[in-house]
Design an enzyme around this catalytic site. Structure first.
Site, short mmCIF file in Angstrom:
data_model
loop_
_atom_site.label_atom_id
_atom_site.label_comp_id
_atom_site.label_asym_id
_atom_site.label_seq_id
_atom_site.Cartn_x
_atom_site.Cartn_y
_atom_site.Cartn_z
N ASN A 129 75.13 23.07 48.30
CA ASN A 129 74.33 24.00 48.87
C ASN A 129 74.72 24.32 50.51
O ASN A 129 73.78 24.24 51.33
CB ASN A 129 72.69 23.30 49.01
CG ASN A 129 71.88 24.32 49.22
OD1 ASN A 129 70.82 23.84 50.03
ND2 ASN A 129 71.67 25.53 48.93
N CYS A 154 74.14 25.26 43.55
CA CYS A 154 75.49 25.19 43.62
C CYS A 154 75.83 23.59 43.87
O CYS A 154 74.72 22.75 43.44
CB CYS A 154 76.49 26.01 44.44
SG CYS A 154 76.28 25.38 46.14
N CYS A 160 78.02 26.17 50.48
CA CYS A 160 79.01 27.36 50.25
C CYS A 160 78.42 28.34 49.35
O CYS A 160 77.87 29.43 49.85
CB CYS A 160 80.25 26.95 49.91
SG CYS A 160 81.15 25.69 50.82
N ARG A 161 78.37 28.17 48.06
CA ARG A 161 78.16 29.13 47.10
C ARG A 161 76.72 29.53 47.23
O ARG A 161 76.20 30.73 47.10
CB ARG A 161 78.91 29.06 45.81
CG ARG A 161 80.13 28.86 45.63
CD ARG A 161 80.62 28.47 44.33
NE ARG A 161 80.30 26.94 44.37
CZ ARG A 161 80.78 26.05 43.46
NH1 ARG A 161 81.12 26.66 42.17
NH2 ARG A 161 80.60 24.93 43.36
N SER A 162 75.56 28.74 47.11
CA SER A 162 74.27 28.88 46.76
C SER A 162 73.80 29.81 48.11
O SER A 162 72.88 30.60 47.95
CB SER A 162 73.55 27.61 46.26
OG SER A 162 73.61 26.53 47.08
N ASP A 166 84.38 27.17 43.40
CA ASP A 166 84.00 26.70 44.66
C ASP A 166 85.08 26.97 45.75
O ASP A 166 86.23 26.41 45.67
CB ASP A 166 83.90 25.11 44.31
CG ASP A 166 83.29 24.31 45.51
OD1 ASP A 166 83.21 24.83 46.68
OD2 ASP A 166 83.34 23.26 45.31
#
Length: 163
Positions: free
Chosen positions: A11, A8, A13-15, A127
């Protein structure tokens, strides 16, 4: 070893969320000795930081473990990776542009492309960083929904890889 890296922006939150969920799916499938899972960001703003506290809260509430330090994705990593999973179209574009060869660019896929319920208009995992905890919970739902299809694809690739 088959290697998957989720990417993401920062690195945090999402990933890392996708990494934790997919690592759990890999372990549940008995593939943890055959598949390595990690994550990175397209940028290095948060290198060395842990995951966003909201990511940690949502993952723990759902029963996922995580032990994360942010890092920036490097073009040199393509040589050792089998699959690079982008969390949105901007990451997909950036990663393919970073790829040293067309073969490396072909390793980059969107996470939601593995979710049969996702339409082309819903291809991104939004996001959650600037929003509330609800955005992180939605992120987890989208990651979990795509993880089943991704696991199926990785399971097939591992069979081919070890044949």
């Amino acid at each position: 070893m088959y290697r998957v890296c989720f990417v993401c922006t920062g690195n945090i939150c999402r990933s890392p969320m996708a990494e934790s969920v997919f690592r759990a799916r890999v372990a549940e499938a008995g593939l943890d000795g055959l598949v390595e899972v990690d994550s990175a960001g397209t940028g290095g703003w948060h290198e060395g930081d842990g995951a966003d506290p909201r990511t940690v809260t949502v993952l723990k509430a759902a029963g996922y473990e995580q032990n994360h330090l942010a890092r920036q994705f490097r073009a040199s990593w393509f040589a050792r990776l089998d699959l690079v999973i982008a969390l949105d179209a901007g990451h997909l574009r950036d990663l393919r542009a970073l790829a040293p060869t067309p073969e490396d660019a072909a390793k980059v896929r969107l996470l939601r492309s593995y979710d049969p319920a996702a339409t082309a208009a819903e291809a991104d995992v939004p996001d959650p960083y600037y929003g509330s905890l609800d955005g992180f919970e939605q992120c987890l739902e989208l990651v979990e929904a795509a993880s089943t299809g991704l696991l199926d694809a990785v399971r097939e690739a591992v069979k081919e890889h070890s044949a």
